[in-house]
Design an enzyme around this catalytic site. Structure first.
Site, short mmCIF file in Angstrom:
data_model
loop_
_atom_site.label_atom_id
_atom_site.label_comp_id
_atom_site.label_asym_id
_atom_site.label_seq_id
_atom_site.Cartn_x
_atom_site.Cartn_y
_atom_site.Cartn_z
N TYR A 6 49.47 45.24 47.07
CA TYR A 6 48.89 45.97 45.93
C TYR A 6 47.83 46.98 46.38
O TYR A 6 47.30 47.71 45.57
CB TYR A 6 48.30 45.01 44.89
CG TYR A 6 47.39 43.94 45.47
CD1 TYR A 6 46.08 44.23 45.79
CD2 TYR A 6 47.86 42.65 45.70
CE1 TYR A 6 45.25 43.26 46.34
CE2 TYR A 6 47.04 41.67 46.25
CZ TYR A 6 45.74 41.99 46.56
OH TYR A 6 44.93 41.03 47.11
N LYS A 7 47.50 46.99 47.68
CA LYS A 7 46.51 47.95 48.18
C LYS A 7 47.23 49.24 48.58
O LYS A 7 47.73 49.94 47.72
CB LYS A 7 45.71 47.31 49.31
CG LYS A 7 44.83 46.15 48.79
CD LYS A 7 44.13 45.35 49.88
CE LYS A 7 43.31 44.23 49.25
NZ LYS A 7 42.90 43.21 50.22
N PHE A 19 37.64 38.81 55.47
CA PHE A 19 37.53 38.71 54.01
C PHE A 19 37.26 37.24 53.66
O PHE A 19 37.91 36.35 54.21
CB PHE A 19 38.83 39.19 53.39
CG PHE A 19 38.79 39.35 51.90
CD1 PHE A 19 38.16 40.43 51.32
CD2 PHE A 19 39.39 38.41 51.08
CE1 PHE A 19 38.13 40.59 49.94
CE2 PHE A 19 39.37 38.55 49.70
CZ PHE A 19 38.73 39.65 49.13
N ASP A 54 45.88 39.54 59.81
CA ASP A 54 45.91 39.90 58.39
C ASP A 54 45.90 41.43 58.29
O ASP A 54 44.98 42.08 58.78
CB ASP A 54 44.69 39.28 57.67
CG ASP A 54 44.80 39.46 56.16
OD1 ASP A 54 45.36 40.48 55.72
OD2 ASP A 54 44.29 38.59 55.43
N ARG A 81 32.20 52.09 49.06
CA ARG A 81 33.41 52.07 49.87
C ARG A 81 34.44 53.05 49.32
O ARG A 81 34.63 53.13 48.10
CB ARG A 81 33.96 50.64 49.82
CG ARG A 81 35.07 50.34 50.76
CD ARG A 81 35.35 48.86 50.74
NE ARG A 81 36.02 48.47 49.48
CZ ARG A 81 36.89 47.49 49.39
NH1 ARG A 81 37.19 46.77 50.46
NH2 ARG A 81 37.45 47.18 48.24
C1 LIG Z 1 42.53 41.85 49.63
C2 LIG Z 1 42.45 40.75 50.63
C3 LIG Z 1 42.79 39.44 50.29
C4 LIG Z 1 43.15 39.06 48.89
O1 LIG Z 1 43.95 37.93 48.84
P1 LIG Z 1 44.80 37.59 47.52
O2 LIG Z 1 45.26 36.22 47.73
O3 LIG Z 1 45.89 38.60 47.44
O4 LIG Z 1 43.88 37.72 46.35
C5 LIG Z 1 42.78 38.48 51.30
N1 LIG Z 1 42.42 38.81 52.57
C6 LIG Z 1 42.07 40.06 52.92
C7 LIG Z 1 41.71 40.37 54.32
C8 LIG Z 1 42.05 41.07 51.95
O5 LIG Z 1 41.67 42.30 52.27
#
Ligand SMILES: *Cc1c(COP(=O)(O)O)cnc(C)c1O
Length: 395
Positions: free
Chosen positions: A207-208, A113, A182, A354
């Site tokens: 939150y996911k 990400f 992660d 997705r």
């Molecule tokens: C959703 C996601 C994030 C989001 O990070 P936030 O700091 O919570 O906005 C970061 N890394 C990955 C791999 C994600 O899927």
């Protein structure tokens, strides 16, 4: 056996909506509303500052962390909550890199990400390290004795491709590197086994698939062998051994609590705690089996009825998380047309549709309905209406 009809009942799902975007934002657990309202009425209103002790706000990041630990193959006292995932990535990668001071490379892959890559890039600039990014298939081969930290997102946010955590961790350890996993798209989606894989650090958001609500706090896990040795770079007062001694200089708290930074988001943690109640009766192997059943059914249905779409996820469920994506040259418009019909997934540039399959509240009827609506939209080309081509800021 986990009763998934019962877990579905625990969520508020708006009328007429088939929700396949829990990989971005989980729906609201019904219990969260009353829990937060009660916290406001009984704790914040009445207790004021004394709530930190009386209502246990201060220890909440650790207590909620213990509930998440069970879902990711970690032990009690090993997980702590707070901040955003981007900040927790920074905390973990910086601590891991400091434990390998002779090595400069933070290794990651192009499926990661962007925020993780941005954070590592900024860290590399600050501590004279180097961020090296390779293709996902090339990660194992790129681990050599220059690598300090392997920073990998287990499940790819676009394709759902799942890395082999155990094998990569072993390869990293053999080369003398540490791992930061992660779990953004893993926690609550697949059967994670951090201790079994002998990982070093892990982070994730809530939150996911964990349904903690928009902006719910992130978690961080440190393997017990590192927990008292890891030095956080963000040395906040809440990670101090004795925050209320107000010492001039920093002394890390024992264990993972040193990874805390500032004041915890108590209201958000309260909503998350209610969301975690739903998990109490869920077995992770059942969750994984159910997730595979749903994603297999979706792929089979789409391939049979929507020939315009091209699978963008691994076909082998063992190599996939709990989401599936397809490509279409007009993916954005197709997704908007789907959403207008109540089937909510999301779009990731340039052409990816997705869909997340959260077993807690998605069932085979939802899968069949989503396939049917998608087939209809593609057949009658209703996605080509002007309104569906207009881009919103959040896709
Ligand atoms: C959703 C996601 C994030 C989001 O990070 P936030 O700091 O919570 O906005 C970061 N890394 C990955 C791999 C994600 O899927």
């Amino acid at each position: 056996m986990t009763d998934f009809d019962k877990t579905k009942q625990a969520f508020h799902l708006p009328q007429g909506v088939t929700y396949l975007d829990g990989n971005s934002l989980g729906p609201m657990p019904k219990a969260a509303k009353a829990r937060v309202a009660n916290m406001m009425a009984d704790e914040w209103s009445e207790m004021l500052i004394t709530g930190w002790n009386k209502a246990g706000w201060y220890v909440q990041p650790r207590k909620v962390g213990d509930r998440i630990a069970r879902l990711i193959g970690a032990g009690p006292g090993q997980v702590v909550m707070g901040d955003t995932l981007s900040i927790k990535v920074f905390q973990a990668v910086s601590a891991a890199r400091a434990m390998r001071p002779q090595r400069r490379v933070i290794l990651s892959d192009s499926g990661n990400f962007p925020s993780d890559l941005y954070v590592a890039e900024g860290l590399a600039r600050a501590v004279d390290a180097e961020l090296r990014v390779v293709a996902p298939e090339e990660v194992a081969g790129a681990i050599d004795d220059t690598v300090a930290v392997l920073m990998i997102t287990e499940v790819d946010y676009r394709t759902g491709r799942r890395h082999d955590m155990k094998a990569l961790t072993q390869t990293a350890h053999t080369a003398g590197a540490l791992t930061v996993w992660d779990l953004a798209h893993s926690a609550g989606a697949v059967d994670v086994d951090l201790l079994g894989c002998d990982a070093d650090f892990a982070v994730g958001c809530t939150y996911k698939y964990l349904n903690g609500g928009p902006g719910a706090p992130a978690f961080i896990w440190t393997h017990p062998r590192h927990a008292d040795a890891a030095q956080p770079i963000l040395q906040g007062w809440m990670g101090h051994r004795a925050p209320f001694a107000f010492d001039q200089s920093y002394q890390p708290a024992p264990g993972v609590e040193r990874m805390r930074v500032g004041t915890p988001p108590v209201i958000a943690l309260t909503a998350l705690d209610a969301a975690l109640d739903v998990w109490d009766d869920v077995s992770m192997p059942d969750l994984r089996a159910r997730s595979i059943e749903l994603t297999q059914a979706f792929i089979a249905g789409v391939e049979e009825h929507c020939p315009d779409l091209v699978l963008n996820s691994p076909r082998d469920p063992a190599k996939r998380g709990s989401q599936v994506s397809f490509r279409h040259p007009q993916g954005y418009a197709v997704m908007q047309a789907l959403i207008a019909q109540g089937v909510i997934g999301d779009f990731r540039a340039p052409d990816v549709l997705r869909f997340g399959f959260a077993p807690l509240y998605v069932d085979l009827d939802d899968v069949a309905h989503a396939v049917q609506i998608m087939a209809m939209i593609l057949k009658d080309k209703s996605w080509d209406r002007e309104e569906f081509h207009e881009r919103a800021s959040v896709t």
